[in-house]
Design a protein around this motif. Sequence first.
Motif, PDB file in Angstrom:
ATOM      1  N   GLU A  27     -66.551  -4.196   3.296  1.00 31.44           N
ATOM      2  CA  GLU A  27     -67.642  -4.759   2.486  1.00 31.44           C
ATOM      3  C   GLU A  27     -67.253  -6.067   1.824  1.00 31.44           C
ATOM      4  O   GLU A  27     -68.033  -7.025   1.829  1.00 31.44           O
ATOM      5  N   ASP A  28     -66.071  -6.140   1.239  1.00 29.55           N
ATOM      6  CA  ASP A  28     -65.600  -7.370   0.604  1.00 29.55           C
ATOM      7  C   ASP A  28     -64.986  -8.260   1.681  1.00 29.55           C
ATOM      8  O   ASP A  28     -63.884  -8.002   2.182  1.00 29.55           O
ATOM      9  N   GLN A  29     -65.725  -9.308   2.060  1.00 26.28           N
ATOM     10  CA  GLN A  29     -65.275 -10.147   3.159  1.00 26.28           C
ATOM     11  C   GLN A  29     -64.010 -10.946   2.827  1.00 26.28           C
ATOM     12  O   GLN A  29     -63.240 -11.301   3.722  1.00 26.28           O
ATOM     13  N   LYS A  30     -63.782 -11.234   1.554  1.00 28.61           N
ATOM     14  CA  LYS A  30     -62.519 -11.899   1.188  1.00 28.61           C
ATOM     15  C   LYS A  30     -61.339 -10.990   1.502  1.00 28.61           C
ATOM     16  O   LYS A  30     -60.298 -11.441   1.970  1.00 28.61           O
ATOM     17  N   VAL A  31     -61.512  -9.700   1.242  1.00 32.29           N
ATOM     18  CA  VAL A  31     -60.463  -8.730   1.562  1.00 32.29           C
ATOM     19  C   VAL A  31     -60.253  -8.664   3.070  1.00 32.29           C
ATOM     20  O   VAL A  31     -59.110  -8.679   3.565  1.00 32.29           O
ATOM     21  N   ALA A  32     -61.361  -8.600   3.830  1.00 31.38           N
ATOM     22  CA  ALA A  32     -61.268  -8.511   5.290  1.00 31.38           C
ATOM     23  C   ALA A  32     -60.515  -9.700   5.871  1.00 31.38           C
ATOM     24  O   ALA A  32     -59.582  -9.546   6.671  1.00 31.38           O
ATOM     25  N   PHE A  33     -60.905 -10.907   5.461  1.00 30.72           N
ATOM     26  CA  PHE A  33     -60.302 -12.092   6.062  1.00 30.72           C
ATOM     27  C   PHE A  33     -58.935 -12.412   5.464  1.00 30.72           C
ATOM     28  O   PHE A  33     -58.154 -13.137   6.064  1.00 30.72           O
ATOM     29  N   THR A  34     -58.640 -11.855   4.295  1.00 27.94           N
ATOM     30  CA  THR A  34     -57.275 -11.951   3.779  1.00 27.94           C
ATOM     31  C   THR A  34     -56.326 -11.164   4.670  1.00 27.94           C
ATOM     32  O   THR A  34     -55.243 -11.640   5.045  1.00 27.94           O
ATOM     33  N   LEU A  35     -56.736  -9.959   5.029  1.00 28.72           N
ATOM     34  CA  LEU A  35     -55.912  -9.137   5.908  1.00 28.72           C
ATOM     35  C   LEU A  35     -55.810  -9.734   7.304  1.00 28.72           C
ATOM     36  O   LEU A  35     -54.724  -9.795   7.892  1.00 28.72           O
ATOM     37  N   LEU A 201     -55.288  -7.698  -6.240  1.00 28.67           N
ATOM     38  CA  LEU A 201     -55.483  -7.915  -4.812  1.00 28.67           C
ATOM     39  C   LEU A 201     -54.860  -6.798  -3.971  1.00 28.67           C
ATOM     40  O   LEU A 201     -55.509  -6.279  -3.053  1.00 28.67           O
ATOM     41  N   LEU A 202     -53.625  -6.429  -4.252  1.00 29.87           N
ATOM     42  CA  LEU A 202     -52.962  -5.408  -3.436  1.00 29.87           C
ATOM     43  C   LEU A 202     -53.728  -4.086  -3.474  1.00 29.87           C
ATOM     44  O   LEU A 202     -53.869  -3.415  -2.441  1.00 29.87           O
ATOM     45  N   ALA A 203     -54.251  -3.737  -4.625  1.00 35.98           N
ATOM     46  CA  ALA A 203     -55.022  -2.493  -4.738  1.00 35.98           C
ATOM     47  C   ALA A 203     -56.287  -2.554  -3.894  1.00 35.98           C
ATOM     48  O   ALA A 203     -56.722  -1.539  -3.323  1.00 35.98           O
ATOM     49  N   GLN A 204     -56.885  -3.738  -3.792  1.00 31.14           N
ATOM     50  CA  GLN A 204     -58.095  -3.872  -2.993  1.00 31.14           C
ATOM     51  C   GLN A 204     -57.793  -3.944  -1.508  1.00 31.14           C
ATOM     52  O   GLN A 204     -58.617  -3.542  -0.682  1.00 31.14           O
ATOM     53  N   LEU A 205     -56.620  -4.454  -1.142  1.00 32.59           N
ATOM     54  CA  LEU A 205     -56.249  -4.548   0.270  1.00 32.59           C
ATOM     55  C   LEU A 205     -55.848  -3.198   0.852  1.00 32.59           C
ATOM     56  O   LEU A 205     -56.120  -2.912   2.023  1.00 32.59           O
ATOM     57  N   ARG A 206     -55.207  -2.365   0.043  1.00 28.94           N
ATOM     58  CA  ARG A 206     -54.575  -1.151   0.560  1.00 28.94           C
ATOM     59  C   ARG A 206     -55.531  -0.233   1.328  1.00 28.94           C
ATOM     60  O   ARG A 206     -55.182   0.224   2.430  1.00 28.94           O
ATOM     61  N   PRO A 207     -56.740   0.055   0.849  1.00 30.30           N
ATOM     62  CA  PRO A 207     -57.603   0.992   1.600  1.00 30.30           C
ATOM     63  C   PRO A 207     -58.032   0.469   2.964  1.00 30.30           C
ATOM     64  O   PRO A 207     -58.418   1.261   3.828  1.00 30.30           O
ATOM     65  N   HIS A 208     -57.990  -0.846   3.149  1.00 28.46           N
ATOM     66  CA  HIS A 208     -58.495  -1.443   4.394  1.00 28.46           C
ATOM     67  C   HIS A 208     -57.371  -2.032   5.250  1.00 28.46           C
ATOM     68  O   HIS A 208     -57.651  -2.704   6.243  1.00 28.46           O
ATOM     69  N   ALA A 209     -56.121  -1.766   4.877  1.00 25.21           N
ATOM     70  CA  ALA A 209     -54.998  -2.454   5.517  1.00 25.21           C
ATOM     71  C   ALA A 209     -54.931  -2.189   7.017  1.00 25.21           C
ATOM     72  O   ALA A 209     -54.722  -3.118   7.804  1.00 25.21           O
ATOM     73  N   ALA A 210     -55.127  -0.946   7.433  1.00 25.08           N
ATOM     74  CA  ALA A 210     -54.997  -0.614   8.856  1.00 25.08           C
ATOM     75  C   ALA A 210     -56.039  -1.352   9.684  1.00 25.08           C
ATOM     76  O   ALA A 210     -55.722  -1.978  10.707  1.00 25.08           O
ATOM     77  N   ARG A 211     -57.304  -1.320   9.233  1.00 28.05           N
ATOM     78  CA  ARG A 211     -58.365  -2.012   9.972  1.00 28.05           C
ATOM     79  C   ARG A 211     -58.144  -3.519   9.974  1.00 28.05           C
ATOM     80  O   ARG A 211     -58.320  -4.187  11.002  1.00 28.05           O
TER      81      ARG A 211
END
Length: 283
Positions: A27-35, A201-211
């Motif tokens: 949902e958070d595209q900044k998180v998606a494209f950060t990963l 940031l790390l807390a927001q990245l962690r749930p989506h890290a694999a994808r």
Amino acid sequence: MTLLVVAAVLAAAVTHAVWNALAHTIEDQKVAFTLIGGGGAVIGGVIACFAPLPAGGAWPALIVSALVHVGYQALLMRSFTLGDFGQMYPIARGTAPLAVTVLATVFVGERLSGWQLTGVVFASAGLVGVALWGIRGSGARPHWPALLAAVATGLSIAAYTVIDGVGVRASGTALGYIAWLMILEGLAIPAYALYVHRGDLLAQLRPHAARGLLGALLSVSAYGLVLWAQTRAPLAPVAALRESSIIVGAAIGALFFKERFGAPRIAAAGLMVVGIGLMLRAS
């Protein structure tokens, strides 16, 4: 265009559609494209340890392309935030092939044969058909900010396609070129996300890290195949074949996001197949 080149670009198309769909599920595209960007930079760094360094003549293209890619990612994030995947993805990708044809003719001096040009036109007609059906089939009035973001995304795709076509041919190494491109472009959005989210940031990245990291691997693989193909075929047919990812994206939208596929998209896929056949006939 040999069968090997066609197979590589079609594989890139499938891979590209999959990583875009993975990005859309976060949902958070900044998180998606950060990963995806950060993961791509790490993968690029690993590849750079083993691949030859691109020749000096490729570095201006690498730097400009990295800047255009950052703009492309920002526009893509914006379009995904504003609109449905099944609409925004076809529009963003569908505007690119004919723009690449014009840019490659003007700036690179490429001239397509009659069969190649006809194939590009047929393929582009299929792609535009999917895009227009996405707007009409939504049952709602067009959301102009989303549409403008998607069209701008498509024009940025055309720009970096031509820049990278020139750069990778001058580099002497498609593998080294993709490695350094990933390094140069991959850190901008993670740096921005770190500035915005700071300690969270790390807390927001962690749930989506694999994808996200899977998306990074697929992204590097997809564009690496395209860059390799650009060293062995004209830019416009490669761009048109690559955007067959739209058909894959439409299928993903139907299967996983409950978006309609429908007869118009089947017809568009048929036009895409005809275009591919015409481009192969020109080989």
